[in-house]
Scaffold this active site. Structure first.
Site, PDB file in Angstrom:
ATOM      1  N   LYS A 185      71.462  39.023 -12.822  1.00  0.00           N
ATOM      2  CA  LYS A 185      70.654  37.852 -13.403  1.00  0.00           C
ATOM      3  C   LYS A 185      71.410  37.925 -15.033  1.00  0.00           C
ATOM      4  O   LYS A 185      71.484  36.710 -15.464  1.00  0.00           O
ATOM      5  CB  LYS A 185      69.425  38.412 -13.552  1.00  0.00           C
TER       6      LYS A 185
HETATM    7  N1  LIG Z   1      61.467  29.996 -18.301  1.00  0.00           N
HETATM    8  C1  LIG Z   1      62.227  29.990 -17.496  1.00  0.00           C
HETATM    9  O1  LIG Z   1      62.723  28.810 -16.897  1.00  0.00           O
HETATM   10  C2  LIG Z   1      62.769  31.315 -16.931  1.00  0.00           C
HETATM   11  C3  LIG Z   1      63.508  31.221 -15.711  1.00  0.00           C
HETATM   12  C4  LIG Z   1      63.937  32.439 -15.135  1.00  0.00           C
HETATM   13  C5  LIG Z   1      63.514  33.807 -15.769  1.00  0.00           C
HETATM   14  N2  LIG Z   1      62.890  33.652 -16.796  1.00  0.00           N
HETATM   15  C6  LIG Z   1      62.470  35.058 -17.383  1.00  0.00           C
HETATM   16  O2  LIG Z   1      61.099  35.187 -17.068  1.00  0.00           O
HETATM   17  C7  LIG Z   1      60.493  36.026 -18.091  1.00  0.00           C
HETATM   18  C8  LIG Z   1      59.203  35.341 -18.607  1.00  0.00           C
HETATM   19  O3  LIG Z   1      59.688  34.145 -19.072  1.00  0.00           O
HETATM   20  P1  LIG Z   1      58.661  32.957 -19.305  1.00  0.00           P
HETATM   21  O4  LIG Z   1      59.543  31.714 -19.554  1.00  0.00           O
HETATM   22  O5  LIG Z   1      57.855  32.790 -18.236  1.00  0.00           O
HETATM   23  O6  LIG Z   1      58.189  33.492 -20.840  1.00  0.00           O
HETATM   24  P2  LIG Z   1      56.863  32.668 -21.631  1.00  0.00           P
HETATM   25  O7  LIG Z   1      56.550  31.397 -20.932  1.00  0.00           O
HETATM   26  O8  LIG Z   1      57.301  32.834 -22.879  1.00  0.00           O
HETATM   27  O9  LIG Z   1      55.767  33.774 -21.209  1.00  0.00           O
HETATM   28  C9  LIG Z   1      55.651  35.140 -21.585  1.00  0.00           C
HETATM   29  C10 LIG Z   1      54.378  35.743 -20.894  1.00  0.00           C
HETATM   30  O10 LIG Z   1      54.740  37.071 -21.263  1.00  0.00           O
HETATM   31  C11 LIG Z   1      53.303  37.495 -21.952  1.00  0.00           C
HETATM   32  N3  LIG Z   1      53.579  38.498 -23.183  1.00  0.00           N
HETATM   33  C12 LIG Z   1      54.402  38.113 -24.010  1.00  0.00           C
HETATM   34  N4  LIG Z   1      54.287  39.279 -24.980  1.00  0.00           N
HETATM   35  C13 LIG Z   1      53.597  39.896 -24.278  1.00  0.00           C
HETATM   36  C14 LIG Z   1      52.885  41.622 -24.787  1.00  0.00           C
HETATM   37  N5  LIG Z   1      53.444  42.037 -25.823  1.00  0.00           N
HETATM   38  N6  LIG Z   1      52.207  42.060 -23.857  1.00  0.00           N
HETATM   39  C15 LIG Z   1      51.585  41.363 -22.770  1.00  0.00           C
HETATM   40  N7  LIG Z   1      52.163  40.207 -22.422  1.00  0.00           N
HETATM   41  C16 LIG Z   1      53.161  39.632 -23.177  1.00  0.00           C
HETATM   42  C17 LIG Z   1      52.755  36.124 -22.446  1.00  0.00           C
HETATM   43  O11 LIG Z   1      51.526  36.131 -22.886  1.00  0.00           O
HETATM   44  P3  LIG Z   1      50.379  35.186 -23.525  1.00  0.00           P
HETATM   45  O12 LIG Z   1      50.160  33.953 -22.701  1.00  0.00           O
HETATM   46  O13 LIG Z   1      49.324  35.799 -24.205  1.00  0.00           O
HETATM   47  O14 LIG Z   1      51.589  34.630 -24.592  1.00  0.00           O
HETATM   48  C18 LIG Z   1      53.255  35.083 -21.334  1.00  0.00           C
HETATM   49  O15 LIG Z   1      52.435  35.456 -20.216  1.00  0.00           O
HETATM   50  C19 LIG Z   1      61.618  36.277 -19.311  1.00  0.00           C
HETATM   51  O16 LIG Z   1      62.283  37.426 -18.874  1.00  0.00           O
HETATM   52  C20 LIG Z   1      62.560  35.166 -18.978  1.00  0.00           C
HETATM   53  O17 LIG Z   1      63.836  35.561 -19.440  1.00  0.00           O
HETATM   54  C21 LIG Z   1      62.479  32.467 -17.395  1.00  0.00           C
END
Ligand SMILES: NC(=O)c1ccc[n+]([C@@H]2O[C@H](COP(=O)([O-])OP(=O)(O)OC[C@H]3O[C@@H](n4cnc5c(N)ncnc54)[C@H](OP(=O)(O)O)[C@@H]3O)[C@@H](O)[C@H]2O)c1
Length: 305
Positions: A185
């Site tokens: 990844k």
């Molecule tokens: N976005 C994409 O297209 C994509 C694609 C593939 C992979 N990814 C990967 O998937 C992962 C998540 O990405 P995302 O885009 O879904 O992120 P995101 O929308 O920013 O969501 C982050 C999540 O993590 C939670 N979180 C953050 N800090 C935390 C903590 N200290 N303790 C507990 N929960 C916490 C947040 O909770 P709250 O709601 O309370 O803030 C939210 O549920 C990352 O590693 C990213 O690189 C993302």
């Protein structure tokens, strides 16, 4: 319950930790096939999920403070491996009874070495761990069209393969070694970052030269220069600069760092230097709004530069 002959759960119950851009929709897709319990740091999103998908939302700061004795597979999709590690510690410390075949599947784009360490700690408590990062964005999560890349022991992969299948257009068990999914990844997103940047610059240069961007990008997408990234840039450029897709720039920079950390011979490799320069452009773009900058902010940032 576990079927000994086929080594798969007969009716798995899932717990999904992290209702972000990806976790929310992945767990929604899973809920169409399996009973799903969800937890999120901000409870409102878990509650919204329960209303939308008829899942069960857990309250409070710790999902493992609840009775999870019915859960077969724990999923996580959190920003980085650091948060996953903290939650693994919470699980280990929890008093809740755990299934004997409990497996943790981590969809976070994480760090291979941290995942190995998490797996080692969980294994001491008879809990399996697989790194299973995903690619394909929100649309891929909703349609079950993600690329899922899995690292970790085959005995755990066999157990959860049926649970991962509904999410995937590609499901590949990369290697028995924990962290191998995260390694793939990291490289994937290093390439993605480069491809997106180049596709944006291509669209802008074509436009500046008076070429019809829609027709030009559609042609390139059907030709040898096309890519999945170009198709996203095409959507953005031809849809009043909007796209139904969110990916925080700081998360992509984190992934580029994971990819770059695996390069040998960093000081002497001219290709490594190119990747680093590209990372710097993303970094400069995200700096003023580090927590919220989205990768499509880059489009305006590089325009006319
Ligand atoms: N976005 C994409 O297209 C994509 C694609 C593939 C992979 N990814 C990967 O998937 C992962 C998540 O990405 P995302 O885009 O879904 O992120 P995101 O929308 O920013 O969501 C982050 C999540 O993590 C939670 N979180 C953050 N800090 C935390 C903590 N200290 N303790 C507990 N929960 C916490 C947040 O909770 P709250 O709601 O309370 O803030 C939210 O549920 C990352 O590693 C990213 O690189 C993302």
């Amino acid at each position: 319950m576990l079927s000994i002959l086929t080594r798969k759960f007969s009716s798995p119950h899932l717990l999904y930790v992290g209702m972000g851009e990806m976790g929310y929709h992945i767990s929604g897709t899973l809920s169409k096939k399996f009973p799903v319990t969800v937890w999120n740091r901000t409870f409102d999103k878990a509650q919204k999920h329960a209303n939308e998908f008829k899942t069960t939302a857990l309250t409070g700061p710790d999902p493992f403070a609840h009775d999870i004795s019915h859960i077969d597979v724990i999923f996580s999709c959190l920003p980085t491996s650091n948060e996953v590690s903290l939650f693994a510690d919470k699980l280990i410390a929890s008093k809740s009874a755990k299934k004997s075949n409990l497996v943790w599947v981590d969809n976070t784009s994480g760090v291979p070495a941290t995942s190995k360490d998490i797996a080692k700690r969980l294994e001491q408590h008879n809990i399996g761990f697989l790194d299973a990062p995903i690619s394909g964005g929100r649309a891929g999560a909703i349609k079950g069209q993600l690329a899922v890349m899995v690292g970790g022991p085959a005995k755990y992969f066999q157990l959860v393969e049926q649970v991962l299948q509904p999410l995937a257009k590609s499901l590949i068990h990369i290697d028995e070694k924990v962290g191998s999914g995260h390694a793939v990844k990291g490289y994937n997103n290093l390439l993605y970052a480069c491809n997106i940047l180049l596709a944006m610059k291509t669209a802008q240069s074509l436009e500046a030269n008076g070429v019809n961007v829609d027709k030009a990008l559609r042609t390139i997408m059907a030709a040898s220069g096309g890519s999945n990234s170009m198709s996203r840039v095409h959507q953005y450029a031809t849809n009043n600069r909007t796209i139904d897709y969110n990916f925080k720039t700081n998360l992509l920079i984190k992934d580029m760092d994971i990819g770059l950390s695996m390069f040998d011979n960093q000081d002497k490799d001219p290709v490594f230097a190119v990747f680093k320069e590209i990372k710097k452009i993303y970094n400069d773009c995200a700096q003023p709004n580090w927590e919220n900058s989205d990768i499509f902010d880059l489009y305006s940032f590089i325009e006319n530069k």
